[in-house]
Scaffold this motif. Structure first.
Motif, PDB file in Angstrom:
ATOM      1  N   THR A 112       3.279  -0.586   3.198  1.00 59.40           N
ATOM      2  CA  THR A 112       4.010  -1.549   2.344  1.00 59.40           C
ATOM      3  C   THR A 112       3.243  -2.085   1.070  1.00 59.40           C
ATOM      4  N   VAL A 113       4.167  -2.441   0.093  1.00 62.54           N
ATOM      5  CA  VAL A 113       3.322  -3.074  -1.107  1.00 62.54           C
ATOM      6  C   VAL A 113       4.124  -4.483  -1.187  1.00 62.54           C
ATOM      7  N   ALA A 143      13.082  -6.531  -8.785  1.00 61.44           N
ATOM      8  CA  ALA A 143      11.694  -6.219  -9.007  1.00 61.44           C
ATOM      9  C   ALA A 143      11.244  -4.995  -8.437  1.00 61.44           C
ATOM     10  N   TYR A 144      10.226  -4.197  -8.653  1.00 57.86           N
ATOM     11  CA  TYR A 144      10.066  -2.909  -8.559  1.00 57.86           C
ATOM     12  C   TYR A 144       8.568  -2.364  -8.409  1.00 57.86           C
ATOM     13  N   ALA A 145       8.041  -1.376  -7.933  1.00 54.85           N
ATOM     14  CA  ALA A 145       6.616  -1.090  -8.261  1.00 54.85           C
ATOM     15  C   ALA A 145       6.548   0.396  -7.973  1.00 54.85           C
ATOM     16  N   ILE A 146       5.582   1.092  -8.474  1.00 60.41           N
ATOM     17  CA  ILE A 146       5.277   2.476  -8.414  1.00 60.41           C
ATOM     18  C   ILE A 146       3.702   2.723  -8.358  1.00 60.41           C
ATOM     19  N   LEU A 147       3.445   3.606  -7.331  1.00 62.86           N
ATOM     20  CA  LEU A 147       1.970   3.950  -7.125  1.00 62.86           C
ATOM     21  C   LEU A 147       1.407   5.074  -8.065  1.00 62.86           C
ATOM     22  N   LYS A 195       8.933  -7.297  -1.532  1.00 58.64           N
ATOM     23  CA  LYS A 195       8.399  -6.105  -0.555  1.00 58.64           C
ATOM     24  C   LYS A 195       8.932  -4.510  -1.011  1.00 58.64           C
ATOM     25  N   LEU A 196       8.036  -3.520  -0.941  1.00 54.75           N
ATOM     26  CA  LEU A 196       8.649  -2.325  -1.017  1.00 54.75           C
ATOM     27  C   LEU A 196       7.954  -1.398   0.170  1.00 54.75           C
TER      28      LEU A 196
END
Length: 279
Positions: free
Chosen positions: A79-80, A93-97, A130-131
């Motif tokens: 998780t992030v 909200a969003y996130a990329i690694l 959370k993602l």
């Protein structure tokens, strides 16, 4: 081995454009995740932090604060989490690694399993988001991708304010390590020579095997029988195949082990202690 198309290169154009829409178009703007996935990586723009209004992102945590460690064929979901805030509340909200020197020159990236973050409201202005991400070592990664990765994160307020951060958090993706030890002969007379051998190896994501980790400092440690504490006897280096070998004089019965402190690409590891009886 092949790299999944969906997690191949993530560029600065993607991150920069994800929420950077003119105010006049804000009412028709899709969420952060939809924009992030739809932008062409060939747009040629540079990654940069950007914001409009009072939206903020903080407290970014990857994998519970631990490195993501993968064996030869490990498939891991982690998780992030992060906190997003805006005076109007959080809409998306969003996130990329990503991995690389800069986001526009990144050589690999991972998209989340969800279309957008699950954001739990803390109060009128703040949400915890959370993602989850799934990575299979021998499918999604090359050995060169071990080391420091970053989190691109974006959040949007209900009033269309937004924030983009191309390096909201750094974290480690590492090749799992193994370490062995063997002390001989056993039993041994006091004052005689003990030879301690072993091997330091780590996962090779491309061959799906463990291979010797070469020319690395490794500590030989000893724990006296009846004690719970290891002390360092000496430090040696693994050879060109990851092998370890050194000698010590027998003094008292106890356990010998090798201990590796780890590197940015490979986690620390201790061998299980090998007992030697000294007569």
């Amino acid at each position: 081995m092949r790299i999944r198309a969906s997690v191949a290169v993530v560029t600065g154009a993607l991150a920069l454009t994800a929420l950077a829409v003119p105010a006049a178009q804000a009412a028709d703007a899709p969420g952060v995740g939809a924009l992030a996935r739809s932008v062409s990586p060939s747009a040629g723009k540079s990654a940069a932090d950007e914001s409009y209004g009072d939206t903020k992102i903080s407290n970014v945590v990857v994998n519970g604060g631990k490195a993501v460690v993968l064996g030869t064929t490990t498939k891991k979901t982690f998780t992030v989490t992060f906190t997003a805030s805006d005076n109007s509340g959080i809409a998306d909200a969003y996130a990329i690694l990503w991995h690389g020197s800069t986001m526009d020159k990144s050589d690999n990236g991972v998209l989340p399993n969800e279309d957008s973050a699950t954001c739990t409201k803390v109060n009128a202005t703040t949400s915890n988001c959370k993602l989850t991400y799934t990575v299979k070592a021998n499918y999604d990664l090359l050995n060169a991708h071990a080391g420091t990765w970053k989190v691109w994160a974006g959040a949007q307020g209900k009033d269309e304010d937004y924030v983009l951060k191309d390096n909201a958090k750094s974290f480690s993706v590492q090749r799992a390590s193994q370490l062995t030890v063997n002390a001989a002969p056993e039993p041994v007379k006091k004052g005689k020579t003990i030879t301690v051998t072993g091997k330091l190896s780590r996962a090779n994501w491309e061959t799906e095997k463990y291979a010797g980790y070469t020319v690395q400092p490794v500590k030989l440690q000893f724990r006296k029988k009846g004690s719970n504490t290891y002390t360092t006897v000496k430090t040696i280096k693994s050879d060109s195949k990851g092998n370890l070998k050194t000698t010590v004089k027998a003094s008292t019965s106890g356990y010998y082990r090798y201990s590796f402190a780890g590197t940015s690409t490979t986690p620390a590891v201790n061998a299980a202690g090998d007992y030697i009886q000294v007569k």
